[in-house]
Design an enzyme around this catalytic site. Sequence first.
Site, PDB file in Angstrom:
ATOM      1  N   HIS A   1      19.030   7.417 -31.831  1.00  0.00           N
ATOM      2  CA  HIS A   1      18.925   7.901 -30.268  1.00  0.00           C
ATOM      3  C   HIS A   1      20.287   8.314 -29.676  1.00  0.00           C
ATOM      4  O   HIS A   1      20.551   9.606 -29.476  1.00  0.00           O
ATOM      5  CB  HIS A   1      18.769   6.862 -29.281  1.00  0.00           C
TER       6      HIS A   1
HETATM    7  O1  RIB Z   1      15.645   3.588 -25.839  1.00  0.00           O
HETATM    8  C1  RIB Z   1      16.613   4.077 -26.635  1.00  0.00           C
HETATM    9  C2  RIB Z   1      17.790   3.785 -25.997  1.00  0.00           C
HETATM   10  O2  RIB Z   1      18.167   2.398 -25.413  1.00  0.00           O
HETATM   11  C3  RIB Z   1      19.238   3.869 -26.718  1.00  0.00           C
HETATM   12  O3  RIB Z   1      20.354   4.375 -26.017  1.00  0.00           O
HETATM   13  C4  RIB Z   1      19.577   2.146 -27.382  1.00  0.00           C
HETATM   14  O4  RIB Z   1      20.897   2.233 -27.473  1.00  0.00           O
HETATM   15  C5  RIB Z   1      18.941   1.596 -26.060  1.00  0.00           C
HETATM   16  O5  RIB Z   1      20.155   1.479 -25.111  1.00  0.00           O
END
Ligand code: RIB
Length: 313
Positions: A243
């Site tokens: 992500h």
């Molecule tokens: O939904 C994914 C996000 O939430 C990413 O940034 C992960 O590190 C959590 O913070």
Amino acid sequence: MSKHRIIIDTDPGQDDAVAILLALASPEEIEVLGITAVAGNVPLALTQLNARKVCELAGRPDVPVFAGCDRPLGRDLVTAEHVHGKTGLDGPVLPDPQMRLQEQHAVDFIIDTLRAAPAGSVTLCPLGPLTNIAMAFEKAPDVVTRVREIVLMGGAYFEVGNITPTAEFNIYVDPQAARIVFRSGVQITVMPLDVTHKALVTRARNDAFRAIGNRVGRAVAEMTDFFERFDKEKYGSLGAPLHDPCVTAYLIRPELFSGRHINVEIETGSELTMGMTVADWWRVTGRPANALFIGDIDADGFFALLTERLARL
Ligand code: RIB
Ligand code: CA
């Protein structure tokens, strides 16, 4: 193109760690002015510790790390140990940091940095709940117009939610903060689950991390080995979705990504859909566009960039 001068706001988190490593491995394109920790994946005491562990893993104990808000605006903290482990950085064994935590509160660092820098020269890169950013904008409204842009990981539209049926974790944890940021008028580029779920660490890609042969490559491979469990089990994914590294990769090679300028509003009224990013992808509301909402990625190009840069550390 002048280099991006950025503040990374983060809740490490294995994917945050990779995003930070990518930024620190790319001095031609990115100058990291500081890292501000926020409560999210795990409580603040761990996110600020993990941020320092990652800086030392990168060989950059000089990067100032600040602790910020330890809870969302007006809601109880929801964490994600079920995804990231009890330390938030489960997988590799990383030594406790020697570098100290900065005394200044992260929100004040964000404000002071924006006031001291030329207007429009600092980019904010939130990788977790938006509490610190919103607090800075509320405490010092004069800094809002001084931000160059915000490039954040958060939200979802076609991918729907990963923590509730409708909400992505970062936005869900602090929807009030997200609403403040998305209504601030600052130019925002959003990396939602719609694109991050296409950045999957397949076995071959994780083998390539390990084959780098340095401690960073090994640590990232071990982080991913741990981090992938949740998504493989829930979605049947081919690997862990990276992500947060989509944020720093965008700063380095924006051409790897594509999206649309649309209106995005945040649900803050209904508990059923709390934290949903209501993305007007088909432009049916007539509401003015406030975000570049990214939907696609050249995943092979992304992983080639990431692997090449991690090998530098
Ligand atoms: O939904 C994914 C996000 O939430 C990413 O940034 C992960 O590190 C959590 O913070
Ligand atoms: Ca994160």
